[in-house]
Design a protein around this motif. Structure first.
Motif, PDB file in Angstrom:
ATOM      1  N   UNK A 191     114.299  52.628  67.598  1.00  8.05           N
ATOM      2  CA  UNK A 191     114.171  51.649  66.518  1.00  8.05           C
ATOM      3  C   UNK A 191     115.566  51.216  66.073  1.00  8.05           C
ATOM      4  N   UNK A 192     115.765  49.937  65.891  1.00  9.84           N
ATOM      5  CA  UNK A 192     117.092  49.446  65.505  1.00  9.84           C
ATOM      6  C   UNK A 192     117.417  49.881  64.077  1.00  9.84           C
ATOM      7  N   UNK A 193     118.709  50.062  63.768  1.00  9.37           N
ATOM      8  CA  UNK A 193     119.108  50.316  62.376  1.00  9.37           C
ATOM      9  C   UNK A 193     118.598  49.199  61.470  1.00  9.37           C
ATOM     10  N   UNK A 194     117.964  49.572  60.373  1.00  5.26           N
ATOM     11  CA  UNK A 194     117.363  48.588  59.483  1.00  5.26           C
ATOM     12  C   UNK A 194     115.938  48.239  59.851  1.00  5.26           C
ATOM     13  N   UNK A 195     115.491  48.679  61.040  1.00  3.95           N
ATOM     14  CA  UNK A 195     114.111  48.443  61.457  1.00  3.95           C
ATOM     15  C   UNK A 195     113.151  49.438  60.818  1.00  3.95           C
ATOM     16  N   UNK A 196     111.881  49.323  61.149  1.00  7.09           N
ATOM     17  CA  UNK A 196     110.848  50.156  60.522  1.00  7.09           C
ATOM     18  C   UNK A 196     110.114  51.014  61.542  1.00  7.09           C
ATOM     19  N   UNK A 197     109.595  52.112  61.042  1.00  9.43           N
ATOM     20  CA  UNK A 197     108.787  53.036  61.836  1.00  9.43           C
ATOM     21  C   UNK A 197     107.535  53.355  61.039  1.00  9.43           C
ATOM     22  N   UNK A 198     106.389  53.385  61.721  1.00  6.83           N
ATOM     23  CA  UNK A 198     105.118  53.628  61.036  1.00  6.83           C
ATOM     24  C   UNK A 198     104.280  54.635  61.814  1.00  6.83           C
ATOM     25  N   UNK A 199     103.649  55.533  61.082  1.00  5.38           N
ATOM     26  CA  UNK A 199     102.739  56.520  61.664  1.00  5.38           C
ATOM     27  C   UNK A 199     101.440  56.473  60.877  1.00  5.38           C
ATOM     28  N   UNK A 200     100.318  56.514  61.592  1.00  7.12           N
ATOM     29  CA  UNK A 200      99.009  56.497  60.928  1.00  7.12           C
ATOM     30  C   UNK A 200      98.058  57.433  61.660  1.00  7.12           C
ATOM     31  N   UNK A 201      97.189  58.087  60.902  1.00  4.05           N
ATOM     32  CA  UNK A 201      96.149  58.935  61.493  1.00  4.05           C
ATOM     33  C   UNK A 201      95.009  59.118  60.502  1.00  4.05           C
ATOM     34  N   UNK A 202      93.958  59.798  60.939  1.00  2.00           N
ATOM     35  CA  UNK A 202      92.820  60.038  60.061  1.00  2.00           C
ATOM     36  C   UNK A 202      93.276  60.751  58.796  1.00  2.00           C
ATOM     37  N   UNK A 203      92.722  60.337  57.668  1.00  2.00           N
ATOM     38  CA  UNK A 203      92.917  61.081  56.422  1.00  2.00           C
ATOM     39  C   UNK A 203      92.050  62.342  56.459  1.00  2.00           C
ATOM     40  N   UNK A 204      92.105  63.125  55.408  1.00  2.00           N
ATOM     41  CA  UNK A 204      91.373  64.385  55.377  1.00  2.00           C
ATOM     42  C   UNK A 204      89.870  64.167  55.552  1.00  2.00           C
ATOM     43  N   UNK A 205      89.192  65.182  56.042  1.00  2.00           N
ATOM     44  CA  UNK A 205      87.775  65.082  56.407  1.00  2.00           C
ATOM     45  C   UNK A 205      86.907  64.569  55.263  1.00  2.00           C
ATOM     46  N   UNK A 206      87.220  64.983  54.043  1.00  2.00           N
ATOM     47  CA  UNK A 206      86.389  64.602  52.901  1.00  2.00           C
ATOM     48  C   UNK A 206      86.341  63.093  52.696  1.00  2.00           C
ATOM     49  N   UNK A 207      87.304  62.362  53.264  1.00  2.00           N
ATOM     50  CA  UNK A 207      87.360  60.909  53.098  1.00  2.00           C
ATOM     51  C   UNK A 207      86.785  60.165  54.294  1.00  2.00           C
ATOM     52  N   UNK A 208      86.187  60.887  55.245  1.00  2.00           N
ATOM     53  CA  UNK A 208      85.712  60.260  56.474  1.00  2.00           C
ATOM     54  C   UNK A 208      84.255  60.610  56.764  1.00  2.00           C
ATOM     55  N   UNK A 209      83.391  59.593  56.751  1.00  2.00           N
ATOM     56  CA  UNK A 209      81.991  59.822  57.088  1.00  2.00           C
ATOM     57  C   UNK A 209      81.833  60.321  58.523  1.00  2.00           C
ATOM     58  N   UNK A 210      82.768  59.940  59.403  1.00  2.00           N
ATOM     59  CA  UNK A 210      82.675  60.367  60.799  1.00  2.00           C
ATOM     60  C   UNK A 210      82.750  61.883  60.931  1.00  2.00           C
ATOM     61  N   UNK A 211      83.203  62.566  59.903  1.00  2.00           N
ATOM     62  CA  UNK A 211      83.254  64.024  59.945  1.00  2.00           C
ATOM     63  C   UNK A 211      81.869  64.618  60.178  1.00  2.00           C
ATOM     64  N   UNK A 212      80.824  63.914  59.725  1.00  2.00           N
ATOM     65  CA  UNK A 212      79.457  64.407  59.959  1.00  2.00           C
ATOM     66  C   UNK A 212      79.160  64.481  61.454  1.00  2.00           C
ATOM     67  N   UNK A 213      79.649  63.507  62.207  1.00  2.00           N
ATOM     68  CA  UNK A 213      79.443  63.506  63.652  1.00  2.00           C
ATOM     69  C   UNK A 213      80.272  64.607  64.304  1.00  2.00           C
ATOM     70  N   UNK A 214      81.515  64.739  63.885  1.00  2.00           N
ATOM     71  CA  UNK A 214      82.381  65.759  64.465  1.00  2.00           C
ATOM     72  C   UNK A 214      81.812  67.152  64.249  1.00  2.00           C
ATOM     73  N   UNK A 215      81.252  67.374  63.073  1.00  2.00           N
ATOM     74  CA  UNK A 215      80.659  68.687  62.802  1.00  2.00           C
ATOM     75  C   UNK A 215      79.417  68.919  63.656  1.00  2.00           C
ATOM     76  N   UNK A 216      78.632  67.861  63.854  1.00  2.00           N
ATOM     77  CA  UNK A 216      77.419  67.995  64.652  1.00  2.00           C
ATOM     78  C   UNK A 216      77.732  68.337  66.101  1.00  2.00           C
ATOM     79  N   UNK A 217      78.836  67.817  66.620  1.00  2.00           N
ATOM     80  CA  UNK A 217      79.177  68.014  68.032  1.00  2.00           C
ATOM     81  C   UNK A 217      80.110  69.200  68.267  1.00  2.00           C
TER      82      UNK A 217
END
Length: 229
Positions: A108-134
């Motif tokens: 990344x160039x000096x002065x440029x930006x870097x971004x990271x994103x991922x799932x928030x905690x399980x309590x904020x994700x309805x998909x957690x119901x599927x993950x638990x089932x499987x």
């Protein structure tokens, strides 16, 4: 919703926060089939990607996207090449996230930006119901990067400044049972389909279909400008 655009709310939030515009040079790390690379390209940016899965890279290249095969531990570009370097649901899989982040900072160039994103905690994700089932057993630990302040701390420890951490809704919508099962299970075992449909019953809409509210946590920081500039 398609495999190419389901994370679009997170992509949009990162671009808005970073201020990336047409002409910006963007690298997406762990880019999969190149959905974000294409998204940036449609906005006039010069976008590239890298992914360790050769099947995903072939899909991206077939779509005439500049995507290379490799991991975050050794990015195949020179120092200070990009205005914005991103990792969506990818950096947490690196063997050493601090070293991986340092490699992202390097390109990344000096002065440029870097971004990271991922799932928030399980309590904020309805998909957690599927993950638990499987799941074969109880869920593992959340991981610090999913929790409030985790991504901010990672970027600040990596030397990024002006770090902003946010939360964005990433809803999953399916028209019917078949489309949901195909998305989640694919060619998996029939019993998995039964488990999934039982798990998502609370999210079935009165008019039919399903809507699951999920959330991504993201952080955007700025690489310090070079000394004397």
């Amino acid at each position: 919703m398609t495999e190419d655009d389901w994370a679009e709310p997170a992509w949009r939030a990162v671009l808005e926060q970073s201020g990336a515009r047409s002409g910006a040079r963007v690298l997406d790390v762990g880019c999969g089939a190149g959905g974000f690379v294409a998204y940036c390209g449609r906005r006039g940016m010069v976008a590239s990607g890298i992914d360790p899965d050769p099947d995903m890279v072939r899909l991206a290249v077939d779509r005439e996207r500049d995507v290379r095969s490799g991991g975050v531990e050794k990015l195949l570009w020179d120092d200070a090449t990009f205005d914005l370097t991103t990792a969506f649901n990818a950096l947490q899989f690196a063997e050493d996230t601090d070293e991986a982040l340092a490699e992202m900072v390097r390109v990344t160039r000096p002065g440029g930006h870097l971004a990271v994103a991922n799932w928030a905690e399980r309590a904020l994700n309805d998909v957690d119901a599927i993950e638990r089932a499987l799941a074969d057993g109880p869920p593992g630990p959340e991981g610090d990067l999913r929790l409030p302040g985790g991504l901010r701390g990672l970027l600040e420890d990596g030397g990024l400044t002006e770090v902003h951490e946010g939360l964005v809704d990433v809803p999953w919508e399916f028209a019917d049972d078949e489309s949901l099962v195909t998305w989640i299970v694919g060619d998996g075992a029939p019993e998995d389909a039964v488990e999934v449909l039982a798990a998502v019953r609370p999210y079935r809409q009165k008019a039919g279909g399903y809507r699951l509210i999920n959330r991504f946590r993201y952080a955007v920081g700025r690489r310090s400008p070079a000394v004397g500039r």
